[in-house]
Design a protein around this motif. Structure first.
Motif, short mmCIF file in Angstrom:
data_model
loop_
_atom_site.label_atom_id
_atom_site.label_comp_id
_atom_site.label_asym_id
_atom_site.label_seq_id
_atom_site.Cartn_x
_atom_site.Cartn_y
_atom_site.Cartn_z
N UNK A 1 72.58 12.42 45.51
CA UNK A 1 72.37 13.97 45.39
C UNK A 1 72.09 14.77 46.59
N UNK A 2 72.30 16.17 46.53
CA UNK A 2 72.30 17.04 47.45
C UNK A 2 71.89 18.20 46.91
N UNK A 3 71.51 19.24 47.94
CA UNK A 3 71.48 20.57 47.35
C UNK A 3 72.62 21.27 47.73
N UNK A 4 73.06 22.22 46.73
CA UNK A 4 74.21 23.25 47.22
C UNK A 4 73.89 24.59 46.92
N UNK A 5 74.47 25.60 47.21
CA UNK A 5 74.40 26.98 46.86
C UNK A 5 75.61 27.55 46.43
N UNK A 6 75.48 28.39 45.25
CA UNK A 6 76.49 29.17 44.55
C UNK A 6 75.98 30.59 44.59
N UNK A 7 77.18 31.38 45.09
CA UNK A 7 76.79 32.76 44.87
C UNK A 7 77.61 33.26 43.44
#
Length: 401
Positions: free
Chosen positions: A295-301
């Motif tokens: 698992x990881x953290x991502x950002x989506x605009x």
């Protein structure tokens, strides 16, 4: 017999799947006629029951959580059938009983199953199940007065519960109809639907928001974003950690929620799991296992939702597994990893993903936490250790200093 992928399988006990048939009842009675007398004659039965009762008879507390201006927590004195929900004005003030499920039935078999406070803590929606049933009835209460409201929602099962930030109402899930309310239902769960209930109206007036007529086994979840502008919609099937991802801009619904939602696609496949953490305007942070089993953290605009524009905010650790993440104090991420069978906590910057510090916690497993973006604290609970009784850490305010 039944046929599965060209293989014939002997299914001699299929008839036991109907718990109400006379044949099944006779089978259960015959089994009890053998087992009950044997257990009653067990020489160590009374001593074993006494010992187990003594071991289980100790106070149990949940992690405190803040809703509106109040703190809440669950407490069981030891042998209560259901834990009692308490409320405090502050973590140091005297608690009082907010809701006691044990008062709902003589045998203590009516249980809380799913709750949701409105964003400002003014209202509380709570689900009740009877005798272990998955079927739930949702009721509503005004928090300040502890007075129940007339709203009642039925046929609810495997439901999300998400308030709009204007307190207008609640997103929830239901099936077309329940067949057995006693928990013995063995029918397949199909046609899971997302509805919106407007506070102060009858359930018959609720708006059907999402359904998947061509995929009756899909299940829909809803969560309102921290800013209150968006509804994050997830779609899952089965128990695998994967889901599709959609959103709705609630502010764009000029007439309000009046029918099926105009879903905007972000992910329309079941390749990975996406769990909403927080957002800054249209930039959303998700915890995901996309090409990252740890698992990881991502950002989506959401204004540029194509995968090529996605940003790895906190990359996958090569060894440690990211168990959960939450945002507190406006722009601080709290990340909990499992590292060599113990939990470790880190603070990260919401914008850059930079690691700010490692939090000092006792060696053990953190089995409870609470914290919200608008709060300047995260509360940790139940540091379970194999050689010592469970303990808890007091709430602490974490900032960049």
């Amino acid at each position: 017999m039944c046929k599965w992928c060209c293989v014939v399988i002997v299914d001699a006990y299929r008839w036991l799947e109907d718990p109400d048939s006379e044949e099944t009842k006779a089978f259960v009675e015959a089994q009890n006629n053998i087992s009950v007398p044997y257990l009653q004659k067990c020489r160590n039965g009374k001593e074993l029951r006494k010992s187990l009762t003594k071991l289980w008879n100790y106070p149990k507390f949940s992690c405190p959580f803040k809703r509106g201006s109040r703190y809440f927590y669950y407490h069981n004195s030891g042998l209560q059938n259901q834990s009692v929900l308490y409320v405090q004005d502050s973590l140091s003030s005297k608690p009082e009983v907010f809701f006691d499920p044990n008062q709902l039935s003589d045998d203590g078999t009516v249980a809380l199953q799913g709750t949701a406070f409105s964003e400002d803590g003014q209202y509380w929606a709570y689900g009740l199940s009877d005798s272990g049933s998955d079927w739930v009835t949702i009721k509503f209460m005004e928090v300040k007065t502890k007075q129940n409201l007339p709203d009642t929602l039925k046929h609810v099962k495997f439901s999300s519960m998400a308030w709009t930030h204007d307190n207008a109402g609640l997103f929830y899930n239901r099936y077309p109809v329940e067949t057995k309310a006693d928990g013995t239902d063995t029918d397949s769960n199909v046609n899971h639907k997302l509805y919106f209930h407007r506070l102060g109206t009858e359930q018959e007036e609720d708006q059907l928001c999402v359904e998947w007529l061509q995929e009756p086994t899909w299940m829909t979840g809803a969560e309102v974003s921290d800013c209150g502008r968006f509804a994050v919609i997830t779609v899952s099937k089965g128990c695998d950690p994967v889901n599709m991802l959609y959103y709705v801009d609630l502010h764009s619904l000029v007439a309000g929620i009046t029918g099926q939602l105009p879903l905007v696609k972000i992910v329309d496949n079941f390749d990975a799991e996406y769990e909403y953490i927080t957002n800054e305007d249209t930039v959303f942070t998700f915890k995901t296992n996309l090409n990252s089993p740890n698992y990881k953290l991502i950002q989506i605009d959401f204004m540029k939702p194509e995968m090529v524009n996605w940003v790895n905010l906190v990359p996958e650790h090569d060894k440690d597994v990211l168990e959960w993440a939450t945002c507190v104090n406006s722009n601080v991420l709290v990340l909990c990893y499992i590292q060599d069978v113990k939990n470790v906590l880190y603070l990260h910057d919401l914008v850059t993903g930079e690691q700010l510090k490692k939090l000092a916690v006792d060696v053990g497993a953190i089995t409870g936490y609470s914290g919200k973006k608008e709060h300047d604290e995260v509360v940790l609970r139940n540091l379970a250790r194999s050689l010592y009784p469970n303990t808890s850490q007091n709430a602490a305010a974490y900032d960049r200093q």
